[in-house]
Scaffold this motif. Structure first.
Motif, mmCIF file in Angstrom:
data_model
loop_
_atom_site.group_PDB
_atom_site.id
_atom_site.type_symbol
_atom_site.label_atom_id
_atom_site.label_comp_id
_atom_site.label_asym_id
_atom_site.label_seq_id
_atom_site.Cartn_x
_atom_site.Cartn_y
_atom_site.Cartn_z
ATOM 1 N N GLY A 39 0.797 -1.220 0.000
ATOM 2 C CA GLY A 39 0.000 0.000 0.000
ATOM 3 C C GLY A 39 0.831 1.271 0.000
ATOM 4 O O GLY A 39 0.306 2.354 -0.290
ATOM 5 N N GLN A 40 2.133 1.163 0.311
ATOM 6 C CA GLN A 40 3.002 2.336 0.321
ATOM 7 C C GLN A 40 3.599 2.642 -1.057
ATOM 8 O O GLN A 40 4.255 3.680 -1.241
ATOM 9 N N VAL A 41 3.388 1.743 -2.024
ATOM 10 C CA VAL A 41 3.952 1.925 -3.360
ATOM 11 C C VAL A 41 3.069 2.858 -4.176
ATOM 12 O O VAL A 41 1.846 2.683 -4.242
ATOM 13 N N ASP A 42 3.687 3.832 -4.810
ATOM 14 C CA ASP A 42 2.940 4.766 -5.653
ATOM 15 C C ASP A 42 2.293 4.020 -6.819
ATOM 16 O O ASP A 42 2.957 3.239 -7.512
ATOM 17 N N ASP A 43 1.011 4.264 -7.037
ATOM 18 C CA ASP A 43 0.294 3.784 -8.223
ATOM 19 C C ASP A 43 0.134 2.267 -8.296
ATOM 20 O O ASP A 43 -0.244 1.740 -9.348
ATOM 21 N N LEU A 44 0.393 1.552 -7.218
ATOM 22 C CA LEU A 44 0.133 0.124 -7.198
ATOM 23 C C LEU A 44 -1.334 -0.086 -6.828
ATOM 24 O O LEU A 44 -1.801 0.439 -5.821
ATOM 25 N N SER A 45 -2.044 -0.866 -7.633
ATOM 26 C CA SER A 45 -3.482 -1.005 -7.373
ATOM 27 C C SER A 45 -3.938 -2.448 -7.186
ATOM 28 O O SER A 45 -5.017 -2.675 -6.640
ATOM 29 N N VAL A 46 -3.141 -3.441 -7.655
ATOM 30 C CA VAL A 46 -3.563 -4.835 -7.518
ATOM 31 C C VAL A 46 -2.395 -5.701 -7.066
ATOM 32 O O VAL A 46 -1.224 -5.376 -7.308
ATOM 33 N N VAL A 47 -2.726 -6.808 -6.426
ATOM 34 C CA VAL A 47 -1.705 -7.758 -5.982
ATOM 35 C C VAL A 47 -2.142 -9.184 -6.306
ATOM 36 O O VAL A 47 -3.328 -9.487 -6.405
ATOM 37 N N ASP A 48 -1.150 -10.029 -6.484
ATOM 38 C CA ASP A 48 -1.336 -11.477 -6.624
ATOM 39 C C ASP A 48 -0.932 -12.080 -5.281
ATOM 40 O O ASP A 48 0.139 -11.776 -4.758
#
Length: 326
Positions: A39-48
């Motif tokens: 959640g601290q990463v800029d522009d990251l919206s999805v995870v596997d």
């Protein structure tokens, strides 16, 4: 404004162990802690997300709450059909009971995919294959590889299954080792809900051109997902995307854009010694450079150069677009 979505395997935010630093490169992290880092990463919206969760008491509701507070959604669930209990194979294990266990684990993962509204179940059968000459009946092993995936896709026709191929490791030879062999298997199975997740680094490591591999998968309508990272072609190093092969990474995304392929641009990196958030931000920053370069690239001129097979003109077009986009 770009609408491109960026993702990452949640393992990007884990801590790692290898055969030298057996005590790990940092303290263990829970899944919730990994989600909070993502959640601290800029522009990251999805995870596997891997499944089963390391903490067997962790509820889906708790995971969902962590995702929500970090503005993240789930793109895929990766069942861990490559751990010690599957050391002799998951779909290709000589023990029918272990093969059944693999099927049950993937079906459980399918339920998690439905719970989170994810896009696919990701299959990485890393222990399926062989290590020595004469170890296996190759025809039988390949049939078992296809039957294991086909049974799952048939049991869950509402879901997509993606196969992430890799030439080797942990097996000396993996069953699904290349884009061509994986496509052959998928076409032989003959079900519409099975596709490929193309890992850029696995393609490099296997001696492929990732752009060519992507085109082949697209031509068969089977490119369901992709991961990016980098390596030195001798091993699956999972380095920061674009750090070693920026031109080939640009060609890979050029191929996706040219074919109007739309999907998440996802990281599969292993920052053993680097800060995981910084490594993700670095990679996504470079992927944004590639986005700008694709917008700038003269596609008609590139096509004309390629029709002439003019390497100098094509490379000049690509380098000008890419290196002027920072």
């Amino acid at each position: 404004m770009s609408t491109q979505r960026y993702g990452a395997g949640i393992w990007h935010f884990a801590t790692y162990v290898d055969r030298y630093a057996t005590d790990g490169y940092g303290p263990p992290r829970s899944l919730v802690e990994m989600i909070d880092l993502a959640g601290q990463v800029d522009d990251l919206s999805v995870v596997d997300i891997n499944y089963p969760f390391v903490d067997p008491n962790l509820s889906l509701d708790t995971v969902g709450a962590a995702l929500k507070r970090n503005n993240l959604s789930v793109i895929g669930i990766t069942p861990e059909i490559y751990t010690r209990q599957f050391a002799r194979g998951a779909f290709t294990n000589p023990d029918a009971g272990i093969r059944r266990l693999a099927n049950e684990m993937v079906n459980d993962a399918a339920k998690v995919v439905r719970h989170f509204g994810a896009s696919y179940v990701k299959l990485w059968p890393g222990q399926d294959g062989w290590d020595y000459p004469f170890q296996v009946d190759h025809g039988k092993l390949w049939r078992m590889s296809m039957d294991g995936v086909g049974e799952l896709a048939d049991q869950n026709p509402d879901l997509r299954f993606v196969i992430e191929y890799k030439p080797r490791e942990p097996r000396a030879h993996m069953s699904y080792d290349s884009v061509a062999r994986t496509l052959l298997g998928i076409e032989k199975i003959g079900l519409p809900n099975i596709g490929i997740l193309l890992d850029f680094g696995h393609s490099l490591y296997g001696g492929e051109s990732p752009a060519d591999a992507a085109q082949l998968a697209i031509d068969h309508g089977r490119l369901f997902g992709m991961d990016v990272n980098d390596n030195f072609r001798g091993w699956d190093d999972d380095l920061i995307a674009g750090s070693v092969h920026p031109i080939e990474l640009f060609e890979f995304f050029y191929t996706l854009r040219k074919n109007k392929w739309e999907g998440v641009w996802q990281l599969d990196q292993f920052p053993f010694r680097e800060d995981s958030v910084a490594a993700a931000n670095s990679a996504i920053g470079f992927l944004k450079v590639i986005e700008r370069a694709l917008d700038k690239l003269d596609f008609d001129a590139m096509q004309a150069a390629q029709d002439r097979q003019d390497a100098v003109a094509a490379l000049d077009l690509a380098r000008r677009a890419l290196f002027s986009s920072y």
